[in-house]
Design a protein around this motif. Structure first.
Motif, PDB file in Angstrom:
ATOM      1  N   VAL A   1       0.856  -1.181   0.000  1.00 48.57           N
ATOM      2  CA  VAL A   1       0.000   0.000   0.000  1.00 48.57           C
ATOM      3  C   VAL A   1       0.893   1.231   0.000  1.00 48.57           C
ATOM      4  CG1 VAL A   1      -1.761   1.315   1.233  1.00 48.57           C
ATOM      5  CG2 VAL A   1      -1.845  -1.188   1.245  1.00 48.57           C
ATOM      6  N   ILE A   2       0.709   2.079  -0.996  1.00 57.38           N
ATOM      7  CA  ILE A   2       1.527   3.291  -1.096  1.00 57.38           C
ATOM      8  C   ILE A   2       0.957   4.366  -0.185  1.00 57.38           C
ATOM      9  CG2 ILE A   2       2.230   5.160  -2.638  1.00 57.38           C
ATOM     10  CD1 ILE A   2       2.332   3.079  -4.888  1.00 57.38           C
ATOM     11  N   THR A   3       1.842   4.994   0.574  1.00 59.46           N
ATOM     12  CA  THR A   3       1.434   6.091   1.436  1.00 59.46           C
ATOM     13  C   THR A   3       2.589   7.079   1.554  1.00 59.46           C
ATOM     14  OG1 THR A   3       0.340   6.632   3.537  1.00 59.46           O
ATOM     15  CG2 THR A   3       2.123   5.024   3.624  1.00 59.46           C
ATOM     16  N   GLN A   4       2.432   8.055   2.427  1.00 57.74           N
ATOM     17  CA  GLN A   4       3.449   9.084   2.610  1.00 57.74           C
ATOM     18  C   GLN A   4       4.206   8.842   3.909  1.00 57.74           C
ATOM     19  OE1 GLN A   4       0.051  11.796   2.385  1.00 57.74           O
ATOM     20  NE2 GLN A   4       0.848  12.829   4.222  1.00 57.74           N
ATOM     21  N   PRO A   5       5.485   9.198   3.962  1.00 52.51           N
ATOM     22  CA  PRO A   5       6.255   9.006   5.189  1.00 52.51           C
ATOM     23  C   PRO A   5       5.962  10.068   6.235  1.00 52.51           C
ATOM     24  CG  PRO A   5       7.632  10.058   3.546  1.00 52.51           C
ATOM     25  CD  PRO A   5       6.313   9.755   2.870  1.00 52.51           C
ATOM     26  N   LEU A   6       5.434  11.205   5.798  1.00 50.88           N
ATOM     27  CA  LEU A   6       5.115  12.311   6.690  1.00 50.88           C
ATOM     28  C   LEU A   6       3.662  12.162   7.124  1.00 50.88           C
ATOM     29  CD1 LEU A   6       6.729  14.918   7.613  1.00 50.88           C
ATOM     30  CD2 LEU A   6       5.280  16.153   6.003  1.00 50.88           C
ATOM     31  N   THR A   7       3.454  11.369   8.177  1.00 49.74           N
ATOM     32  CA  THR A   7       2.101  11.067   8.639  1.00 49.74           C
ATOM     33  C   THR A   7       2.178  10.583  10.075  1.00 49.74           C
ATOM     34  OG1 THR A   7       0.080   9.820   8.143  1.00 49.74           O
ATOM     35  CG2 THR A   7       2.164   8.664   7.838  1.00 49.74           C
ATOM     36  N   PHE A   8       1.024  10.443  10.717  1.00 48.34           N
ATOM     37  CA  PHE A   8       0.960   9.837  12.041  1.00 48.34           C
ATOM     38  C   PHE A   8       1.054   8.326  11.879  1.00 48.34           C
ATOM     39  CE2 PHE A   8      -1.679   8.393  15.760  1.00 48.34           C
ATOM     40  CZ  PHE A   8      -0.730   8.706  16.724  1.00 48.34           C
ATOM     41  N   VAL A   9       1.610   7.670  12.885  1.00 42.81           N
ATOM     42  CA  VAL A   9       1.931   6.248  12.775  1.00 42.81           C
ATOM     43  C   VAL A   9       0.703   5.385  12.520  1.00 42.81           C
ATOM     44  CG1 VAL A   9       1.748   5.750  15.261  1.00 42.81           C
ATOM     45  CG2 VAL A   9       3.345   4.424  13.826  1.00 42.81           C
TER      46      VAL A   9
ATOM     47  N   ALA B   1      -0.054  -6.290   5.254  1.00 41.17           N
ATOM     48  CA  ALA B   1       0.547  -5.647   4.078  1.00 41.17           C
ATOM     49  C   ALA B   1       1.714  -4.767   4.512  1.00 41.17           C
ATOM     50  CB  ALA B   1      -0.506  -4.823   3.347  1.00 41.17           C
ATOM     51  N   GLU B   2       2.400  -4.185   3.538  1.00 39.50           N
ATOM     52  CA  GLU B   2       3.544  -3.325   3.828  1.00 39.50           C
ATOM     53  C   GLU B   2       3.355  -1.968   3.159  1.00 39.50           C
ATOM     54  OE1 GLU B   2       7.205  -5.094   2.648  1.00 39.50           O
ATOM     55  OE2 GLU B   2       6.745  -7.042   3.549  1.00 39.50           O
ATOM     56  N   PRO B   3       3.753  -0.892   3.843  1.00 38.38           N
ATOM     57  CA  PRO B   3       3.695   0.422   3.206  1.00 38.38           C
ATOM     58  C   PRO B   3       4.863   0.645   2.255  1.00 38.38           C
ATOM     59  CG  PRO B   3       4.498   0.638   5.454  1.00 38.38           C
ATOM     60  CD  PRO B   3       4.154  -0.815   5.256  1.00 38.38           C
ATOM     61  N   VAL B   4       4.613   1.433   1.242  1.00 42.14           N
ATOM     62  CA  VAL B   4       5.656   1.953   0.364  1.00 42.14           C
ATOM     63  C   VAL B   4       5.606   3.466   0.521  1.00 42.14           C
ATOM     64  CG1 VAL B   4       6.473   2.229  -2.005  1.00 42.14           C
ATOM     65  CG2 VAL B   4       5.417   0.066  -1.288  1.00 42.14           C
ATOM     66  N   PHE B   5       6.746   4.087   0.811  1.00 43.14           N
ATOM     67  CA  PHE B   5       6.764   5.512   1.120  1.00 43.14           C
ATOM     68  C   PHE B   5       7.167   6.340  -0.103  1.00 43.14           C
ATOM     69  CE2 PHE B   5       7.771   3.534   5.318  1.00 43.14           C
ATOM     70  CZ  PHE B   5       6.539   3.823   5.898  1.00 43.14           C
ATOM     71  N   ILE B   6       6.259   7.234  -0.494  1.00 42.31           N
ATOM     72  CA  ILE B   6       6.478   8.146  -1.609  1.00 42.31           C
ATOM     73  C   ILE B   6       6.448   9.572  -1.074  1.00 42.31           C
ATOM     74  CG2 ILE B   6       5.582   8.949  -3.838  1.00 42.31           C
ATOM     75  CD1 ILE B   6       6.770   6.116  -3.870  1.00 42.31           C
ATOM     76  N   ASP B   7       7.232  10.433  -1.669  1.00 44.08           N
ATOM     77  CA  ASP B   7       7.440  11.784  -1.147  1.00 44.08           C
ATOM     78  C   ASP B   7       6.170  12.628  -1.170  1.00 44.08           C
ATOM     79  OD1 ASP B   7       9.018  13.676   0.062  1.00 44.08           O
ATOM     80  OD2 ASP B   7      10.145  14.218  -1.741  1.00 44.08           O
ATOM     81  N   VAL B   8       6.201  13.687  -0.378  1.00 42.30           N
ATOM     82  CA  VAL B   8       5.102  14.647  -0.302  1.00 42.30           C
ATOM     83  C   VAL B   8       5.451  15.893  -1.117  1.00 42.30           C
ATOM     84  CG1 VAL B   8       4.399  13.833   1.968  1.00 42.30           C
ATOM     85  CG2 VAL B   8       6.026  15.735   1.796  1.00 42.30           C
ATOM     86  N   ASP B   9       4.449  16.735  -1.328  1.00 38.48           N
ATOM     87  CA  ASP B   9       4.670  18.057  -1.914  1.00 38.48           C
ATOM     88  C   ASP B   9       4.784  19.078  -0.785  1.00 38.48           C
ATOM     89  OD1 ASP B   9       4.637  17.510  -4.686  1.00 38.48           O
ATOM     90  OD2 ASP B   9       2.447  17.352  -4.659  1.00 38.48           O
TER      91      ASP B   9
END
Length: 383
Positions: free
Chosen positions: A91-99, A110-118
């Motif tokens: 599941v793709i999500t952002q690294p800048l988030t609450f846990v 499942a596992e997260p995939v971290f993609i950058d934010v704007d």
């Protein structure tokens, strides 16, 4: 060195006592509705206020269905299950988030995939998402998005509307459509926020809200799933232990979850929702005051993105660098004005350190610079 900002905050809240980051306010029908619930004896997961809270939230957000849950994390977990996320998938999500965003993914196996934010939204970047998918994924013959090297299925995309500021959700939807990804919105912080006139959490197939004690309205704890009619029926079933209707027998047709919101909490939520637009008006007024006060200073006030109405759940400033961030945090907290840094990036936490990720330059830059300022609604702000 930040004395003028501290004085300004104290002027807004008209107190020399400790000022929290975000505290609830109870000035409406909260007491009456809670007492009514107690007198009815229906204080648990069945009761009139649960039904009313769901109807009222559906009407407010424009979502066909709204399903109340015990907290926002439960809403996220159930939504990902409804989206079809399975063990071993991504599941793709952002690294800048609450846990909680990542934990809900992990609950599914499942596992997260971290993609950058704007930088201008603080949320998942549709450009970075599309670029990463083009480099590392493809669509198989069945239209499933898979990693080129391992063949793992990339099932969904989970963006968050950070601090109430909407992401560029229409562009994320377009990318998701090209790549066969289901979009689940983490709108935990953005109740009342609009993107091009539409409420956050209602763009993807599913969206979630949170009513924790620090949110713009609270039920003490609590969450909500926003979705369409068909998935809404499934969501209600899944979150009420998958129990089939029957006059007296206990029949459960799948593994379900006891994620129901108690009627007592829903009563509080109904009273809070009645005041929400007033809360947003006052919070946006405070944001405008912060912006005016900080003009010409070393602190850059974070403004809502274009074509959006943010609820300004938490006001944020961008510091020059990490040293100045740390200096601001120390000065304010030492003087009883609560401020907080943004969360540590999820890929810096031990549990998620080995997860796949793209280039995270923007998220890393923001992590070192963002500070949240006191953002509570108080009656004094209307003066």
């Amino acid at each position: 060195m930040f004395d003028s900002l501290i004085s300004f905050v104290r002027e807004q809240y008209r107190t020399n006592e400790f000022i929290p980051l975000h505290a609830p306010i109870f000035k409406g029908n909260e007491r009456d509705y809670v007492v009514e619930t107690i007198e009815s004896t229906f204080v648990s997961s069945v009761g009139a206020f649960v039904d009313r809270f769901e109807r009222d939230m559906s009407a407010y957000t424009g979502s066909p269905k709204a399903i109340a849950t015990v907290n926002g994390t439960a809403a996220l977990h159930a939504s990902l299950l409804l989206a079809g996320v399975k063990a071993g998938e991504l599941v793709i999500t952002q690294p800048l988030t609450f846990v909680a965003t990542c934990n809900a993914i992990a609950y599914c196996g499942a596992e997260p995939v971290f993609i950058d934010v704007d930088r201008h939204t603080l949320g998942l970047s549709p450009v970075a998402l599309d670029e990463w998918l083009h480099e590392y994924a493809n669509l198989d013959a069945d239209g499933l998005c898979r990693l080129k090297d391992s063949g793992k299925v990339v099932r969904a995309c989970l963006p968050m509307h950070t601090f109430g500021h909407p992401v560029e959700i229409d562009q994320l939807l377009a990318v998701g459509k090209r790549w066969g990804l289901i979009i689940v919105e983490d709108a935990a912080e953005s109740l009342g926020s609009l993107y091009k006139g539409q409420h956050t959490g209602t763009f993807g197939q599913l969206g979630t809200l949170s009513f924790n004690g620090n949110k713009i309205i609270t039920t003490g704890g609590g969450g909500m799933i926003l979705t369409g009619e068909e998935l809404g029926v499934k969501a209600k079933h899944l979150t009420t232990t998958a129990k089939l209707p029957h006059p007296y027998e206990y029949v459960h047709d799948e593994v379900g979850y006891n994620y129901r919101l108690p009627n007592l909490n829903a009563a509080l939520g109904c009273a809070q929702l009645e005041q929400l637009e007033g809360f947003i008006t006052l919070k946006r007024s405070l944001a405008a005051r912060y912006e005016s006060e900080l003009q010409g200073s070393e602190l850059q006030f974070f403004q809502e993105p274009k074509d959006c109405r943010s609820n300004y759940w938490l006001n944020a400033v961008v510091c020059e660098n990490r040293d100045r961030r740390d200096a601001l945090l120390k000065a304010t907290n030492d003087q009883g004005v609560m401020t907080r840094p943004i969360w540590q990036l999820m890929n810096h936490l031990p549990k998620y350190a080995t997860c796949l990720r793209g280039d995270l330059s923007n998220a890393t830059w923001l992590e070192a610079r963002i500070v949240n300022l006191p953002s509570s609604v108080t009656p004094e702000l209307s003066a």
